[in-house]
Design a protein around this motif. Sequence first.
Motif, PDB file in Angstrom:
ATOM      1  N   SER A  98       0.812  -1.219   0.000  1.00 35.84           N
ATOM      2  CA  SER A  98       0.000   0.000   0.000  1.00 35.84           C
ATOM      3  C   SER A  98       0.846   1.269   0.000  1.00 35.84           C
ATOM      4  CB  SER A  98      -0.952   0.014   1.202  1.00 35.84           C
ATOM      5  OG  SER A  98      -0.225   0.077   2.412  1.00 35.84           O
ATOM      6  N   TYR A  99       2.143   1.159   0.291  1.00 27.10           N
ATOM      7  CA  TYR A  99       3.034   2.320   0.233  1.00 27.10           C
ATOM      8  C   TYR A  99       3.662   2.488  -1.147  1.00 27.10           C
ATOM      9  CZ  TYR A  99       2.611   1.717   5.250  1.00 27.10           C
ATOM     10  OH  TYR A  99       2.110   1.550   6.514  1.00 27.10           O
ATOM     11  N   CYS A 100       3.217   1.677  -2.119  1.00 24.31           N
ATOM     12  CA  CYS A 100       3.779   1.703  -3.464  1.00 24.31           C
ATOM     13  C   CYS A 100       2.819   2.357  -4.445  1.00 24.31           C
ATOM     14  CB  CYS A 100       4.035   0.284  -3.974  1.00 24.31           C
ATOM     15  SG  CYS A 100       5.133  -0.689  -2.941  1.00 24.31           S
ATOM     16  N   GLY A 101       3.395   2.978  -5.472  1.00 21.87           N
ATOM     17  CA  GLY A 101       2.607   3.451  -6.598  1.00 21.87           C
ATOM     18  C   GLY A 101       2.375   2.299  -7.564  1.00 21.87           C
ATOM     19  N   ALA A 102       1.689   2.551  -8.650  1.00 21.55           N
ATOM     20  CA  ALA A 102       1.340   1.499  -9.605  1.00 21.55           C
ATOM     21  C   ALA A 102       2.554   0.847 -10.250  1.00 21.55           C
ATOM     22  CB  ALA A 102       0.423   2.065 -10.684  1.00 21.55           C
ATOM     23  N   ASP A 103       3.694   1.555 -10.323  1.00 20.95           N
ATOM     24  CA  ASP A 103       4.861   0.968 -10.968  1.00 20.95           C
ATOM     25  C   ASP A 103       5.842   0.348  -9.978  1.00 20.95           C
ATOM     26  OD1 ASP A 103       5.894   3.214  -9.810  1.00 20.95           O
ATOM     27  OD2 ASP A 103       6.748   4.045 -11.629  1.00 20.95           O
ATOM     28  N   GLY A 104       5.482   0.250  -8.699  1.00 22.78           N
ATOM     29  CA  GLY A 104       6.310  -0.451  -7.726  1.00 22.78           C
ATOM     30  C   GLY A 104       7.348   0.391  -7.016  1.00 22.78           C
ATOM     31  N   TRP A 105       7.304   1.701  -7.162  1.00 27.41           N
ATOM     32  CA  TRP A 105       8.197   2.587  -6.423  1.00 27.41           C
ATOM     33  C   TRP A 105       7.412   3.259  -5.310  1.00 27.41           C
ATOM     34  CZ3 TRP A 105      13.322   2.465  -7.212  1.00 27.41           C
ATOM     35  CH2 TRP A 105      13.764   1.869  -8.402  1.00 27.41           C
ATOM     36  N   ILE A 159       8.311   1.300   4.088  1.00 28.47           N
ATOM     37  CA  ILE A 159       8.948   0.683   2.929  1.00 28.47           C
ATOM     38  C   ILE A 159       7.861   0.150   2.003  1.00 28.47           C
ATOM     39  CG2 ILE A 159      10.492  -1.148   2.130  1.00 28.47           C
ATOM     40  CD1 ILE A 159      11.824  -1.046   4.887  1.00 28.47           C
ATOM     41  N   CYS A 160       7.973   0.513   0.729  1.00 23.91           N
ATOM     42  CA  CYS A 160       7.100  -0.034  -0.297  1.00 23.91           C
ATOM     43  C   CYS A 160       7.635  -1.410  -0.647  1.00 23.91           C
ATOM     44  CB  CYS A 160       7.131   0.892  -1.516  1.00 23.91           C
ATOM     45  SG  CYS A 160       6.856   0.087  -3.097  1.00 23.91           S
ATOM     46  N   SER A 161       6.812  -2.433  -0.533  1.00 23.90           N
ATOM     47  CA  SER A 161       7.207  -3.805  -0.839  1.00 23.90           C
ATOM     48  C   SER A 161       6.421  -4.267  -2.062  1.00 23.90           C
ATOM     49  CB  SER A 161       6.910  -4.698   0.374  1.00 23.90           C
ATOM     50  OG  SER A 161       7.192  -6.029   0.072  1.00 23.90           O
ATOM     51  N   TRP A 162       7.104  -4.422  -3.177  1.00 22.66           N
ATOM     52  CA  TRP A 162       6.439  -4.735  -4.453  1.00 22.66           C
ATOM     53  C   TRP A 162       7.070  -5.935  -5.106  1.00 22.66           C
ATOM     54  CZ3 TRP A 162       2.326  -2.216  -6.688  1.00 22.66           C
ATOM     55  CH2 TRP A 162       2.049  -2.511  -8.025  1.00 22.66           C
ATOM     56  N   PRO A 163       6.286  -6.954  -5.471  1.00 24.26           N
ATOM     57  CA  PRO A 163       6.846  -8.104  -6.178  1.00 24.26           C
ATOM     58  C   PRO A 163       7.411  -7.685  -7.541  1.00 24.26           C
ATOM     59  CG  PRO A 163       4.641  -8.590  -5.393  1.00 24.26           C
ATOM     60  CD  PRO A 163       4.867  -7.133  -5.174  1.00 24.26           C
TER      61      PRO A 163
END
Length: 165
Positions: A98-105, A159-163
């Motif tokens: 949830s701390y990430c934008g659509a592109d994973g940053w 921290i944004c955690s994105w696969p």
Amino acid sequence: MTVDVDRYWADVPSVEDEPDNGRRRSLTWSVPSRRTIFKTAGALGGALALNVLSALPGRNNAAQAAVGTEYTNCAGYDSATGYNNNTKVCVGGTYSKSYCGADGWFLRGSGTCWNSYAVAACGAGSLTDRNAWRWTHSGTPYRCADGYVAVCGGTNFYICSWPRP
């Protein structure tokens, strides 16, 4: 003080009763002071201005991600306790997609009482700080991107955690 209930109810007019002069009675309103009118107009004008400004395109008002630079690991912390792959998805702070934008940053945006922005924090010693690193957990690679979220004056590190594909 005693109240005669029967007399009280006898004095209360019925809905069907017309006023004595045959016209409806008008409510009596007191005229607000000039100061009250200006305070009300100022408050309403300020609220309208904030809503209009938040709707305009421009700096940091739309939620979007800030593209940054990343290491293949949190540089300089490879052998530190907790910074080994497969221990947690991301370490060093509260993490979530949830701390990430659509592109994973890390999400960047602002509103009436909040602000969210990426920071360069990963890097130790002579290594340049970057705002993200790659992390593998249970065979799935992730990008862990650092940032801050300020809500009504308080600022917290997340921290944004994105696969990663």
